[in-house]
Write a protein that holds these residues in place. Sequence first.
Motif, PDB file in Angstrom:
ATOM      1  N   LEU A 166       0.828  -1.212   0.000  1.00  0.00           N
ATOM      2  CA  LEU A 166       0.000   0.000   0.000  1.00  0.00           C
ATOM      3  C   LEU A 166       0.862   1.261   0.000  1.00  0.00           C
ATOM      4  O   LEU A 166       0.547   2.236  -0.678  1.00  0.00           O
ATOM      5  CB  LEU A 166      -0.928  -0.005   1.213  1.00  0.00           C
ATOM      6  N   ILE A 167       1.975   1.227   0.744  1.00  0.00           N
ATOM      7  CA  ILE A 167       2.829   2.403   0.851  1.00  0.00           C
ATOM      8  C   ILE A 167       3.647   2.626  -0.409  1.00  0.00           C
ATOM      9  O   ILE A 167       3.731   3.742  -0.927  1.00  0.00           O
ATOM     10  CB  ILE A 167       3.763   2.272   2.075  1.00  0.00           C
ATOM     11  N   VAL A 168       4.251   1.565  -0.929  1.00  0.00           N
ATOM     12  CA  VAL A 168       5.187   1.740  -2.038  1.00  0.00           C
ATOM     13  C   VAL A 168       4.531   1.622  -3.414  1.00  0.00           C
ATOM     14  O   VAL A 168       5.033   2.164  -4.395  1.00  0.00           O
ATOM     15  CB  VAL A 168       6.347   0.721  -1.905  1.00  0.00           C
ATOM     16  N   ALA A 169       3.391   0.930  -3.495  1.00  0.00           N
ATOM     17  CA  ALA A 169       2.719   0.757  -4.790  1.00  0.00           C
ATOM     18  C   ALA A 169       1.392   1.496  -4.869  1.00  0.00           C
ATOM     19  O   ALA A 169       0.874   1.736  -5.966  1.00  0.00           O
ATOM     20  CB  ALA A 169       2.493  -0.737  -5.068  1.00  0.00           C
ATOM     21  N   GLY A 170       0.836   1.846  -3.725  1.00  0.00           N
ATOM     22  CA  GLY A 170      -0.441   2.540  -3.732  1.00  0.00           C
ATOM     23  C   GLY A 170      -1.607   1.594  -3.943  1.00  0.00           C
ATOM     24  O   GLY A 170      -1.474   0.373  -3.840  1.00  0.00           O
ATOM     25  N   ASN A 171      -2.743   2.171  -4.264  1.00  0.00           N
ATOM     26  CA  ASN A 171      -3.964   1.380  -4.452  1.00  0.00           C
ATOM     27  C   ASN A 171      -4.719   1.923  -5.661  1.00  0.00           C
ATOM     28  O   ASN A 171      -5.787   2.509  -5.543  1.00  0.00           O
ATOM     29  CB  ASN A 171      -4.832   1.447  -3.192  1.00  0.00           C
ATOM     30  N   ILE A 172      -4.140   1.710  -6.824  1.00  0.00           N
ATOM     31  CA  ILE A 172      -4.724   2.212  -8.067  1.00  0.00           C
ATOM     32  C   ILE A 172      -5.507   1.084  -8.731  1.00  0.00           C
ATOM     33  O   ILE A 172      -4.909   0.099  -9.179  1.00  0.00           O
ATOM     34  CB  ILE A 172      -3.634   2.720  -9.028  1.00  0.00           C
ATOM     35  N   PRO A 173      -6.841   1.182  -8.785  1.00  0.00           N
ATOM     36  CA  PRO A 173      -7.642   0.118  -9.389  1.00  0.00           C
ATOM     37  C   PRO A 173      -7.192  -0.203 -10.811  1.00  0.00           C
ATOM     38  O   PRO A 173      -7.006   0.695 -11.632  1.00  0.00           O
ATOM     39  CB  PRO A 173      -9.067   0.697  -9.376  1.00  0.00           C
ATOM     40  N   GLY A 174      -6.997  -1.488 -11.083  1.00  0.00           N
ATOM     41  CA  GLY A 174      -6.589  -1.918 -12.411  1.00  0.00           C
ATOM     42  C   GLY A 174      -5.104  -1.821 -12.665  1.00  0.00           C
ATOM     43  O   GLY A 174      -4.621  -2.308 -13.684  1.00  0.00           O
ATOM     44  N   LYS A 175      -4.350  -1.200 -11.735  1.00  0.00           N
ATOM     45  CA  LYS A 175      -2.908  -1.027 -11.936  1.00  0.00           C
ATOM     46  C   LYS A 175      -2.086  -1.580 -10.771  1.00  0.00           C
ATOM     47  O   LYS A 175      -1.145  -2.337 -10.986  1.00  0.00           O
ATOM     48  CB  LYS A 175      -2.576   0.448 -12.148  1.00  0.00           C
ATOM     49  N   THR A 176      -2.427  -1.188  -9.564  1.00  0.00           N
ATOM     50  CA  THR A 176      -1.660  -1.669  -8.402  1.00  0.00           C
ATOM     51  C   THR A 176      -2.548  -2.239  -7.297  1.00  0.00           C
ATOM     52  O   THR A 176      -2.042  -2.607  -6.246  1.00  0.00           O
ATOM     53  CB  THR A 176      -0.811  -0.523  -7.807  1.00  0.00           C
ATOM     54  N   GLN A 177      -3.836  -2.305  -7.533  1.00  0.00           N
ATOM     55  CA  GLN A 177      -4.754  -2.791  -6.492  1.00  0.00           C
ATOM     56  C   GLN A 177      -4.742  -4.312  -6.427  1.00  0.00           C
ATOM     57  O   GLN A 177      -5.152  -4.990  -7.361  1.00  0.00           O
ATOM     58  CB  GLN A 177      -6.173  -2.303  -6.742  1.00  0.00           C
ATOM     59  N   THR A 178      -4.252  -4.845  -5.307  1.00  0.00           N
ATOM     60  CA  THR A 178      -4.210  -6.283  -5.088  1.00  0.00           C
ATOM     61  C   THR A 178      -5.398  -6.705  -4.222  1.00  0.00           C
ATOM     62  O   THR A 178      -6.192  -5.867  -3.794  1.00  0.00           O
ATOM     63  CB  THR A 178      -2.896  -6.678  -4.404  1.00  0.00           C
ATOM     64  N   ILE A 179      -5.526  -7.983  -3.956  1.00  0.00           N
ATOM     65  CA  ILE A 179      -6.651  -8.472  -3.162  1.00  0.00           C
ATOM     66  C   ILE A 179      -6.709  -7.823  -1.775  1.00  0.00           C
ATOM     67  O   ILE A 179      -7.770  -7.338  -1.369  1.00  0.00           O
ATOM     68  CB  ILE A 179      -6.612 -10.012  -3.031  1.00  0.00           C
ATOM     69  N   PRO A 180      -5.597  -7.783  -1.019  1.00  0.00           N
ATOM     70  CA  PRO A 180      -5.674  -7.166   0.319  1.00  0.00           C
ATOM     71  C   PRO A 180      -6.091  -5.701   0.283  1.00  0.00           C
ATOM     72  O   PRO A 180      -6.904  -5.266   1.109  1.00  0.00           O
ATOM     73  CB  PRO A 180      -4.239  -7.325   0.853  1.00  0.00           C
ATOM     74  N   THR A 181      -5.538  -4.918  -0.657  1.00  0.00           N
ATOM     75  CA  THR A 181      -5.913  -3.510  -0.720  1.00  0.00           C
ATOM     76  C   THR A 181      -7.346  -3.347  -1.207  1.00  0.00           C
ATOM     77  O   THR A 181      -8.059  -2.433  -0.784  1.00  0.00           O
ATOM     78  CB  THR A 181      -4.957  -2.722  -1.635  1.00  0.00           C
ATOM     79  N   ALA A 182      -7.790  -4.249  -2.090  1.00  0.00           N
ATOM     80  CA  ALA A 182      -9.172  -4.202  -2.571  1.00  0.00           C
ATOM     81  C   ALA A 182     -10.147  -4.511  -1.430  1.00  0.00           C
ATOM     82  O   ALA A 182     -11.225  -3.908  -1.346  1.00  0.00           O
ATOM     83  CB  ALA A 182      -9.369  -5.191  -3.721  1.00  0.00           C
ATOM     84  N   ILE A 183      -9.768  -5.439  -0.556  1.00  0.00           N
ATOM     85  CA  ILE A 183     -10.601  -5.754   0.603  1.00  0.00           C
ATOM     86  C   ILE A 183     -10.707  -4.536   1.519  1.00  0.00           C
ATOM     87  O   ILE A 183     -11.793  -4.198   2.006  1.00  0.00           O
ATOM     88  CB  ILE A 183     -10.019  -6.954   1.375  1.00  0.00           C
ATOM     89  N   TYR A 184      -9.585  -3.885   1.739  1.00  0.00           N
ATOM     90  CA  TYR A 184      -9.559  -2.697   2.599  1.00  0.00           C
ATOM     91  C   TYR A 184     -10.477  -1.603   2.055  1.00  0.00           C
ATOM     92  O   TYR A 184     -11.272  -1.017   2.802  1.00  0.00           O
ATOM     93  CB  TYR A 184      -8.123  -2.187   2.699  1.00  0.00           C
ATOM     94  N   ILE A 185     -10.392  -1.340   0.756  1.00  0.00           N
ATOM     95  CA  ILE A 185     -11.218  -0.299   0.131  1.00  0.00           C
ATOM     96  C   ILE A 185     -12.691  -0.691   0.148  1.00  0.00           C
ATOM     97  O   ILE A 185     -13.573   0.144   0.392  1.00  0.00           O
ATOM     98  CB  ILE A 185     -10.747  -0.032  -1.315  1.00  0.00           C
ATOM     99  N   ALA A 186     -12.969  -1.974  -0.117  1.00  0.00           N
ATOM    100  CA  ALA A 186     -14.355  -2.443  -0.107  1.00  0.00           C
ATOM    101  C   ALA A 186     -14.985  -2.284   1.276  1.00  0.00           C
ATOM    102  O   ALA A 186     -16.125  -1.836   1.413  1.00  0.00           O
ATOM    103  CB  ALA A 186     -14.415  -3.903  -0.558  1.00  0.00           C
ATOM    104  N   MET A 187     -14.231  -2.624   2.304  1.00  0.00           N
ATOM    105  CA  MET A 187     -14.729  -2.458   3.673  1.00  0.00           C
ATOM    106  C   MET A 187     -14.916  -0.979   4.011  1.00  0.00           C
ATOM    107  O   MET A 187     -15.912  -0.601   4.622  1.00  0.00           O
ATOM    108  CB  MET A 187     -13.759  -3.095   4.670  1.00  0.00           C
ATOM    109  N   ASP A 188     -13.955  -0.168   3.610  1.00  0.00           N
ATOM    110  CA  ASP A 188     -14.005   1.259   3.925  1.00  0.00           C
ATOM    111  C   ASP A 188     -15.194   1.941   3.254  1.00  0.00           C
ATOM    112  O   ASP A 188     -15.766   2.889   3.801  1.00  0.00           O
ATOM    113  CB  ASP A 188     -12.706   1.925   3.481  1.00  0.00           C
TER     114      ASP A 188
END
Length: 220
Positions: A166-188
């Motif tokens: 999350l810190i070094v790659a960010g959370n860009i949908p379709g580019k850097t969003q992985t399963i863990p970061t997608a879960i975090y955003i979905a919950m948020d």
Amino acid sequence: MMVELIEPIMLSIQVACLASLTVIILGTIVGRVMARAQFKGKVIIETLLLLPLVLPPSVVGFVLLVTFGANSPIGEFFEWLFNQPVVFTWWAAVLASTVVAFPLMYQSTKTGFEAVDTEIEDAARVDGASEKKVFTKISLPLAFKAIVTGSILSFARALGEFGATLIVAGNIPGKTQTIPTAIYIAMDSGNMETAWILVTVMIFISFMMLLIVYYIKPGK
């Protein structure tokens, strides 16, 4: 809906595969060297190799961000080499996953190589085998289960990496969003249906990985 699910799953698998391939190669080589080498400062080197295992992911991410950021010499070099920065790309996710997964691979392979009887290796050398043949024909096969175990655990760890990514790659949908970061955003965002589906996928994959590790343990 399907895109929100498929993209992070596919990216996570892609990142985990590349990270695992990297740590398998590096972990096997370094594990073999450290299993046999004796030198001053070995404990310090081993501690540094295992450090990402106990450091908070946010600390690992911060160090990677500073090291490979645009303002660092290493970051500038890679930006010149690839004509784009490393951070906030999916390659940064691979880098973060590699760093956090490496200790698991290293520890497993080192333990496996330490279990190989040195008398067998020495006997092969007496018979004229080169160091390359001793490694590929004796050491590697005898430590194979440990290497496979380390590979599976490293893949599972890389797949589930969150903080450093999350810190070094960010959370860009379709580019850097992985399963863990997608879960975090979905919950948020309150999208619990998506969160539950992704959580189920992660639990299933992790369960299967651990099940394989169980069945390849010595004596099984």
